[in-house]
Design a protein around this motif. Sequence first.
Motif, PDB file in Angstrom:
ATOM      1  N   PHE A  40      11.777  -3.125   0.915  1.00  0.00           N
ATOM      2  CA  PHE A  40      11.064  -4.305   1.393  1.00  0.00           C
ATOM      3  C   PHE A  40      11.940  -5.547   1.287  1.00  0.00           C
ATOM      4  O   PHE A  40      11.960  -6.382   2.192  1.00  0.00           O
ATOM      5  N   GLN A  41      12.682  -5.666   0.201  1.00  0.00           N
ATOM      6  CA  GLN A  41      13.574  -6.817   0.028  1.00  0.00           C
ATOM      7  C   GLN A  41      14.663  -6.824   1.109  1.00  0.00           C
ATOM      8  O   GLN A  41      14.971  -7.874   1.679  1.00  0.00           O
ATOM      9  N   TYR A  42      15.217  -5.651   1.429  1.00  0.00           N
ATOM     10  CA  TYR A  42      16.201  -5.562   2.507  1.00  0.00           C
ATOM     11  C   TYR A  42      15.579  -5.947   3.841  1.00  0.00           C
ATOM     12  O   TYR A  42      16.213  -6.612   4.667  1.00  0.00           O
ATOM     13  N   LEU A  43      14.336  -5.533   4.056  1.00  0.00           N
ATOM     14  CA  LEU A  43      13.637  -5.872   5.288  1.00  0.00           C
ATOM     15  C   LEU A  43      13.511  -7.392   5.423  1.00  0.00           C
ATOM     16  O   LEU A  43      13.749  -7.954   6.486  1.00  0.00           O
TER      17      LEU A  43
ATOM     18  N   ALA B 170       0.831  -1.204   0.000  1.00  0.00           N
ATOM     19  CA  ALA B 170       0.000   0.000   0.000  1.00  0.00           C
ATOM     20  C   ALA B 170       0.868   1.257   0.000  1.00  0.00           C
ATOM     21  O   ALA B 170       0.530   2.256  -0.654  1.00  0.00           O
ATOM     22  N   ILE B 171       1.997   1.212   0.697  1.00  0.00           N
ATOM     23  CA  ILE B 171       2.936   2.335   0.685  1.00  0.00           C
ATOM     24  C   ILE B 171       3.450   2.557  -0.731  1.00  0.00           C
ATOM     25  O   ILE B 171       3.474   3.684  -1.236  1.00  0.00           O
ATOM     26  N   GLU B 172       3.845   1.472  -1.389  1.00  0.00           N
ATOM     27  CA  GLU B 172       4.353   1.566  -2.761  1.00  0.00           C
ATOM     28  C   GLU B 172       3.299   2.188  -3.683  1.00  0.00           C
ATOM     29  O   GLU B 172       3.603   3.059  -4.500  1.00  0.00           O
TER      30      GLU B 172
ATOM     31  N   GLU C  41      10.205  -1.522  -3.251  1.00  0.00           N
ATOM     32  CA  GLU C  41      10.533  -2.949  -3.385  1.00  0.00           C
ATOM     33  C   GLU C  41      11.913  -3.242  -2.820  1.00  0.00           C
ATOM     34  O   GLU C  41      12.110  -4.247  -2.132  1.00  0.00           O
ATOM     35  N   ARG C  42      12.864  -2.365  -3.105  1.00  0.00           N
ATOM     36  CA  ARG C  42      14.224  -2.567  -2.615  1.00  0.00           C
ATOM     37  C   ARG C  42      14.259  -2.529  -1.082  1.00  0.00           C
ATOM     38  O   ARG C  42      14.851  -3.380  -0.438  1.00  0.00           O
TER      39      ARG C  42
END
Length: 163
Positions: free
Chosen positions: A96-99, A74-76, A93-94
């Motif tokens: 989120f992927q790090y998270l 939703a943020i994206e 996305e980047r």
Amino acid sequence: MSGLLERLRKYKDDRGMMANLRCVHVDSKKHRAWPALNRLRVAINDGDSAYIAGLFAIHPEETSAGNFGTTCKAIEQRRSDRRSDDSKLTPTERRFQYLLTSERGTELNRRILRMVLMAKSQGVPVNYAQLETDLKFWGDRTKTEWASAFWALQKSSNDEEEL
């Protein structure tokens, strides 16, 4: 968890209490949060519940739907991050992927905190009840559930036109 959220909701408009709870996230100010945590019946050494209380104090807009992957998606969408034709990831996305690659502890907490701050800036609610459960059982299953929610296949109008 629902008991903690109910107690947090009761103090939602108490600016002093929320300010003290936000101190949970600053190592040199954690001691300010301890009386507030005590009033909420949260043990000072219960890191996950204290962390969730601090996040709620930062951004009290909550939902009961989805998981943190849903929140990040939703943020994206609110940020209007658009995926280009090439294989580059959007900034969200980047992040989120790090998270998802974070280890439990300080690194994960800091990345979640950043995403909650982004959710606040975009007006996206967070499912705190699910987030606390997911943090307690952080592992491949939780990561997969979040990733599935974030990268869920969405039916677009272009797909319908092709049919």
